[in-house]
Design a protein around this motif. Structure first.
Motif: not given
Lengths: 229, 803
Positions: B181-182, B188-189, B386-390
Motif C-alpha cells: 500500500l505504501i 515515495f518513488g 519512506a520504505f525504511i521507516c515504514f
C-alpha cells in the motif's frame, strides 16, 4: 489408559477421603492413578523407596524431608488416604468453600495454619514444637551449596534463630514461626511469574485442573493472598 | 560503549595487525602479479600462471602466494577476531547482561567491513546462496533443534505451533501487504516494487531470532512457558520463513514469463504444507535411523558424534533434494534422535556432540554477521526514507497485532494463560537476526531490481532491533517482573521462601505431571514397548536414579567438594565464646552479607527447562547442583537402591559376621564406629565405584560441627592415640589440600589437631543416640541396615578397597 478406563476404577474409601481432603472427584482420580503408578509392585501402599525413585525428587535438597513427611510416626508405608491427606495441604484455599464452612467442623487441611504446620514439621525433626538452632543449621546445610563454609552457616543459623526468637529461649516456636512467615504471604501474591505450569488443556478438563494447578504450580494462591486473612 | 570494550582492545589489536598484514600481503601479491605479467588475470592461480609463463624465472628463495590461501586465510582470521572479541566481551562481567552477543558480532563485522572498505581491498569472499543454504544454515538450525528442551516443548506444542505458524504468516503477509500500500503512493518513488516483491520482503523480514535475547534475560528468570514460546518461535520461524521465501521466489520467477492464476496460488498453499510436513517426516525417519545406529557403536565410540552430525546433515540434504524443507527436517531429526542418542552414546561423545554443535553454529553465525558488517559498509545501498521507516513501523505493528491476537485465542485453551506482561515481552523480543539478512542478501538481482533497497531496509531493521530492543529488553523484563523489586527483609524470609519453593516443587514431583494426560501416556507406552527396545542398547540402567548417578562425573564432584571446603570465609567468624552471648553484636552489614550468601548459594528450585545460551555452553548450574545434592543424599538414596536390588537381607550379613569375628577389633567400640563410617563408603561399590573419596570430603563439613560439640564432652584418653592413626589414614586418602584445610581449622580453634577425629567417634555415637531418641523415625528397618553396615565394616577386604 483412556478416559473410559479411568472412570471404571473405584477408589477405596473414595467418599470419606473426598470429604476429609476436599479434593474433587476428578482430582482424586488422577491422584489415584499417580499413586498406583508410583506403587511399583502393586502392593497397595507406597514405601519410602517408591518415592525415592522419583527422579526429580532425588535432586531436591529437601527430598528426604519431604518423603519423611509422608511417613508420620515412623511407619514404613503410606496408603492412598494418607498420601492424599499430605497432598491436601497444598490444595489452594477455595473462596466459596471458605465462606460456607461450618465453624464446628475441624479446620480443613489446606488452611493457613495447617500449611504452616506442615512446613514447620520439615524443620522440627524431633517434634518438640520448636526449631532449635541445631535444627535450623541442619536445614541450612541441606539448602545451601558447598561454597559456603560451615562457619558461615553456623553464624547464619544463629542469626536466623535469633531474628525469629521472641521469647529468648534460643529456639523458634511454631507461633514465632508463623509470625516470620507473615510477610511471605504478601510477597507471593500476584507475582504472575510464579510457577512452571504450562499445560495446554482441553476445555473440559480445565475446571478440575485449575483447582490443582493453582495449588501446585503456585499461582501464589496456595500460600498467598487468601491465607493472609 | 567504548568503555565497555577496553578489555579486548589488547586482544584485538594484534589481530587487527594480522588482518592488516594480510591485506597488505594480498595487495603486494596482486601488485607483484601486475608487475610481472600484466596480461595474466588476477585469480587464485595467477601467480603460478605468471611463474610458468616466464622461462627465465629461477626458483626464488622467498615467495609469496597469498591468493592461493586468501579465502580460508581471511575466514580464519575473521573467526579468530570474533572469538577474541567474545573473550573480551565476557571478561567484562557486566557487558553480557547488558546486551545480546549479536551486538558484538555485528560490531566486529562492521569493523572488518570498515577495514576492507577503507583499504580498498578487492572484494572479500562473498556469501552466495549455495554456501548459505548448504553450509551456514544447517549447523545453526541443528543446534537450536538439539538444545531444545523436549518435554516442555511438547507440553506447550499447541501454543507454540499456533504462535509460530500463523504468527509468521500474519507477519509476513501483514508487512508485505501494508508495504505494498505504501508503495502505491507515487510521492515515495516506489511504484516499481510490485506485490510479490513486497510479500517476499515481508517473508524475509518476519523471520525473527529472539533466542539471542534469551541470554539477556536469563538471570531475570522468566517463566517456563514464556521461555518455551520464544524458543519454539525461533525454532519454527526460520523454517516457515524460508519455505515461504522459496515459494515466493518461485512465483516471482514464474511471474516473469506468465501471469499467476488462482490455481497457482492454491498450488502454492498446498506446496507450503507438503514442504513443511515432508520435511518433518524425513527428519523423523533419519532421527530414528541414527538413533538405531548409535545402538551398535559401543566399541567404536569415537565415531558416535560423526554419526549424529552426518545423519542430521543427510536429512537436510535429502529433504532439499526433494524440494522439501531441509530446516524442518534437520530440526525434527535433532529432536527425534536426541533422546535416544544421549542414552546410547558414551559420556565423552555426548560432551563432544554438545560442544561441536555449539561451535559449528557459532562459526556460522559469526560468518554471517561479518558478511553483514562487510556489506553494511560499502556502496551498495539505496536509501529510501519512506520504505525504511515504514518497514520499521510495520514490523513493530504487525508483531504486536499477531502477538496479542494469537495469544488472545490460545489463552482460551490454556490452564495458565499468558499474562499481558508475558505478551509484551514476546512482542518486544522480536529481534531480527542473521536469517533475515541472509535471505535479503541472497535475493537474485535479476528478479529484484530494487534488491539494494531491500538489503538496506533489512539492515536497518536488524540494527534497530538488535541494538535498541536487545539492549533495552533486559531492563524491561526486570521492570515488569514485580518479584525482583520486592526485597526480602529478613534472613528467615529468605530461607523459608526458598524452602517453600523446594517443598512445592517436591510435592509437584510427587503428584507427577498433569498435562496431555492421555496422549502422553499413549506415546510413553508406545515408546517403552517398541521404540526404546529397538533404539536403545539393552544394558541401560533401570532406574532414573541409577542413570543420574551414571551421569555424575566423579572428578568434578571431588573438585567441587574440595573447593567448597577450602573456600575462605567472607565475613568474620564469630568466636566460640562470643557466639553464645554476643550474637547481637552482628552489624547490619554482616546481616546483609549473610543474606547475600543465602541468596546466592541456596539451591535453586529445579527447573524443567535447562538454561540455554545461544553462544555459550555453560556448565549447567542445575546439573552441578543436582550432583551436590545427590552426593549429600547418597546414603538414603543408596539405601533405596540397595533395597531395589532385592538382595536377601540375611545372607550378606551372615557372611560378614564371620569375618567380623576373625578381625582383631573386638571390645573397641569406638574403633568399630569409625569403621562403620568407612564401610559406608566401601559397600555397594558395584554401583558407583568413584564415590568413596568424595563422600569423605563432603563429610568433613559435618566434622566441624562435631568439633564444636567437643567443647562440652570429655573424651576417653585412650582413644586419642587410635584417633591419631585414623587421621593419618585419612590424610593419605585425601591428600595435601584437605590436610591444609584442616590445619587452618585447627588454628582457628584452640584445640590439638588430633582431637578432631577422635571427636568424630564420640559424636558419631552421640548422634546415633540422638537419632534413636527421635524414636519413631528411626525405624526398625534402618536399624537393621545400620547394624549390617556395622558388620560389613570389619571386613578387612572392604577396608583395603578404599586405598
Amino acid at each position: 489408559m483412556g478416559s473410559s478406563g479411568s472412570h471404571a476404577t473405584v477408589i477405596p474409601d473414595g467418599d470419606s477421603i473426598r470429604r476429609e481432603t476436599g479434593f474433587s472427584q476428578a482430582s482424586l482420580l488422577r491422584l489415584y492413578h499417580r499413586f498406583r503408578a508410583l506403587d511399583r509392585n502393586k502392593k497397595g501402599y507406597l514405601s519410602r523407596m517408591d518415592l525415592q525413585q522419583i527422579g526429580a525428587l532425588a535432586v531436591n535438597p529437601l527430598g528426604d524431608r519431604i518423603i519423611d513427611s509422608f511417613f508420620p510416626d515412623g511407619s514404613q508405608r503410606v496408603d492412598f488416604s494418607g498420601f492424599v491427606r499430605v497432598l491436601a495441604h497444598f490444595r489452594p484455599v477455595d473462596e466459596e468453600e471458605a465462606g460456607i464452612r461450618d465453624p464446628k467442623q475441624p479446620e480443613p487441611l489446606n488452611s493457613r495454619m495447617n500449611k504452616l504446620r506442615f512446613a514447620f514439621q520439615l524443620y522440627d525433626l524431633d517434634r518438640d514444637g520448636k526449631i532449635s538452632r541445631h535444627e535450623m543449621l541442619q536445614v541450612l546445610r541441606l539448602m545451601v551449596g558447598v561454597q559456603v563454609t560451615e562457619e558461615q552457616l553456623e553464624s547464619i543459623a544463629d542469626r536466623t534463630v535469633q531474628e525469629a526468637d521472641e521469647d529468648g529461649d534460643g529456639a523458634v516456636s511454631f507461633l514465632e514461626f508463623t509470625k516470620v512467615r507473615m510477610p511471605l504471604g504478601t510477597l507471593r501474591v500476584q507475582t504472575g511469574w510464579e510457577g512452571s505450569g504450562n499445560q495446554v488443556q482441553c476445555r473440559a478438563e480445565r475446571g478440575a485442573l485449575r483447582e490443582w494447578g493453582e495449588g501446585l504450580w503456585g499461582r501464589g494462591r496456595a500460600w498467598g493472598r487468601k491465607s493472609e486473612v | 560503549m567504548s568503555m565497555g570494550f577496553w578489555p579486548f582492545d589488547s586482544f584485538g589489536s594484534w589481530m587487527l595487525l594480522l588482518l592488516l598484514v594480510a591485506l597488505a600481503c594480498s595487495k603486494a601479491s596482486s601488485d607483484l602479479n601486475k608487475s610481472t605479467n600484466s596480461t595474466t588475470q588476477h585469480g587464485p592461480n595467477a601467480w603460478f600462471a605468471a611463474a610458468s609463463s616466464e622461462p627465465d624465472e629461477r626458483i626464488s628463495v622467498f615467495e609469496l602466494d597469498y591468493d592461493y590461501v586468501q579465502i580460508p586465510y581471511e575466514v580464519t582470521l575473521w573467526i579468530l577476531l570474533a572469538s577474541l572479541a567474545k573473550i573480551g566481551f565476557h571478561l567484562y562481567r557486566r557487558l553480557p547482561g547488558l546486551m545480546p552477543e549479536s551486538c558484538l558480532l555485528i560490531l566486529v563485522g562492521a569493523l572488518v567491513g570498515g577495514i576492507i572498505f577503507g583499504t580498498d581491498h578487492k572484494s572479500p569472499p562473498v556469501m552466495d546462496s549455495s554456501i548459505y543454504f548448504l553450509y551456514l544454515l544447517p549447523p545453526m538450525v541443528l543446534e537450536s533443534g538439539y538444545f531444545m528442551p523436549t518435554r516442555p516443548f511438547f507440553e506447550n506444542m499447541g501454543s507454540i505451533l499456533w504462535w509460530a505458524g500463523p504468527g509468521a504468516l500474519i507477519n509476513a503477509f501483514g508487512i508485505g501487504l501494508s508495504l505494498y500500500l505504501i508503495c502505491q503512493i507515487k510521492a515515495f518513488g516506489l511504484s516499481d516494487v510490485n506485490l510479490l516483491h513486497n510479500l517476499l520482503f515481508g517473508s524475509l523480514i518476519s523471520s525473527v531470532d529472539p533466542v539471542a535475547v534469551l541470554a539477556v534475560f536469563e538471570e531475570a528468570r522468566v517463566n517456563e512457558q514464556l521461555y518455551m514460546m520464544i524458543f519454539g518461535e525461533t525454532l519454527l520461524n526460520d523454517g516457515i520463513s524460508v519455505v515461504l521465501y522459496n515459494i515466493l521466489i518461485a512465483f516471482t520467477k514464474m511471474h516473469k514469463f506468465e501471469d499467476i492464476e488462482p490455481v497457482d496460488i492454491l498450488a502454492g498453499c498446498a506446496r507450503f504444507i507438503v514442504v513443511g510436513c515432508g520435511g518433518v517426516f524425513f527428519g523423523i525417519i533419519f532421527g530414528f535411523i541414527s538413533a538405531f545406529i548409535t545402538r551398535f557403536t559401543q566399541n567404536i565410540s569415537a565415531i558416535e558424534p560423526l554419526i549424529v552430525f552426518m545423519f542430521s546433515y543427510l536429512s537436510y540434504l535429502v529433504a532439499e533434494t526433494l524440494y522439501l524443507s531441509g530446516i524442518l527436517a534437520i530440526t525434527a531429526c535433532a529432536v527425534t534422535m536426541k533422546k535416544y542418542v544421549e542414552e546410547n552414546v558414551s559420556q565423552t561423545s555426548y560432551t563432544t556432540i554438545k560442544y561441536f554443535m555449539k561451535m559449528l553454529s557459532s562459526v556460522s553465525e559469526t560468518l554471517i554477521f561479518i558478511f553483514m558488517g562487510v556489506s553494511t559498509i560499502g556502496k551498495n545501498h539505496e536509501w529510501n526514507w519512506a520504505f525504511i521507516c515504514f518497514t520499521l513501523v510495520f514490523c513493530q505493528i504487525w508483531r504486536a497485532i499477531s502477538v496479542f491476537a494469537l495469544f488472545y485465542v490460545s489463552n482460551k485453551f490454556r490452564t495458565f494463560p499468558f499474562s499481558i506482561k508475558d505478551q509484551c515481552i514476546i512482542f518486544y523480543s522480536g529481534v531480527r537476526g542473521a536469517g533475515s539478512f541472509s535471505l535479503a542478501f541472497l535475493l537474485p538481482l535479476s528478479l529484484f531490481p530494487r534488491k539494494k533497497l531491500f538489503v538496506t531496509a533489512t539492515l536497518v531493521v536488524i540494527y534497530f532491533t538488535v541494538f535498541i530492543q536487545g539492549i533495552t529488553i533486559g531492563p524491561l523484563v526486570r521492570y515488569l517482573d514485580v518479584r525482583k523489586t520486592n526485597k526480602k527483609e529478613s534472613i528467615n524470609e529468605e530461607l523459608h521462601t526458598r524452602l517453600m519453593d523446594h517443598l512445592k516443587a517436591g510435592i509437584e514431583d510427587v503428584c507427577g505431571q498433569w498435562s496431555h494426560y492421555q496422549v502422553r501416556d499413549k506415546f510413553k507406552k508406545f515408546d517403552h514397548r517398541y521404540l526404546r527396545k529397538i533404539l536403545i542398547r539393552t544394558n541401560v540402567p533401570k532406574s532414573s536414579i541409577v542413570s543420574l548417578y551414571k551421569k555424575l562425573e566423579m572428578k568434578q564432584a571431588i573438585e567441587m567438594a574440595e573447593t567448597g571446603i577450602l573456600s575462605s570465609t567472607a565475613f568474620s567468624v564469630p568466636h566460640q565464646a562470643q557466639r553464645i552471648q554476643g550474637v547481637k553484636r552482628l552489624s547490619p552489614e554482616d546481616v546483609e552479607s549473610m543474606r547475600d550468601i543465602l541468596t546466592h548459594n541456596m539451591y535453586q528450585v529445579r527447573k524443567r527447562t535447562l538454561s540455554y545460551n545461544k553462544y555459550n555452553l555453560k556448565p549447567q548450574t542445575s546439573e552441578k547442583q543436582a550432583k551436590e545434592i545427590l552426593i549429600r543424599r547418597q546414603n538414603t538414596l543408596r539405601e533405596s537402591l540397595r533395597k531395589g536390588h532385592s538382595l536377601p537381607w540375611g545372607k550378606p550379613t551372615g557372611t560378614k559376621n564371620i569375618r567380623y569375628l576373625s578381625f582383631p577389633y573386638s571390645n573397641q567400640p569406638l574403633k568399630a564406629r569409625r569403621d562403620t563410617r568407612a564401610a559406608e563408603f566401601t559397600d555397594d561399590d558395584s554401583c558407583h565405584p568413584g564415590f568413596p573419596p568424595v563422600m569423605f570430603s563432603v563429610q568433613s563439613r559435618t566434622r566441624s560441627l562435631q568439633e564444636r560439640r567437643q567443647v562440652q564432652e570429655a573424651i576417653p584418653m585412650k582413644s586419642f592415640h587410635r584417633g591419631r592413626e585414623a587421621l593419618n589414614f585419612d590424610d593419605q586418602r585425601t591428600g595435601q589440600k584437605e590436610h591444609g584445610g584442616r590445619d587452618k581449622r585447627g588454628i582457628l580453634k584452640p584445640k590439638p589437631l588430633f582431637h578432631t577425629v577422635d571427636e568424630e567417634y564420640a559424636s558419631g555415637e552421640q548422634s546415633e543416640e540422638e537419632a534413636s531418641a527421635i524414636g519413631p523415625r528411626w525405624t526398625a528397618e534402618q536399624k537393621q541396615k545400620h547394624s549390617r553396615d556395622h558388620h560389613q565394616s570389619h571386613s578387612p577386604l572392604l577396608q583395603r578397597k578404599d586405598f
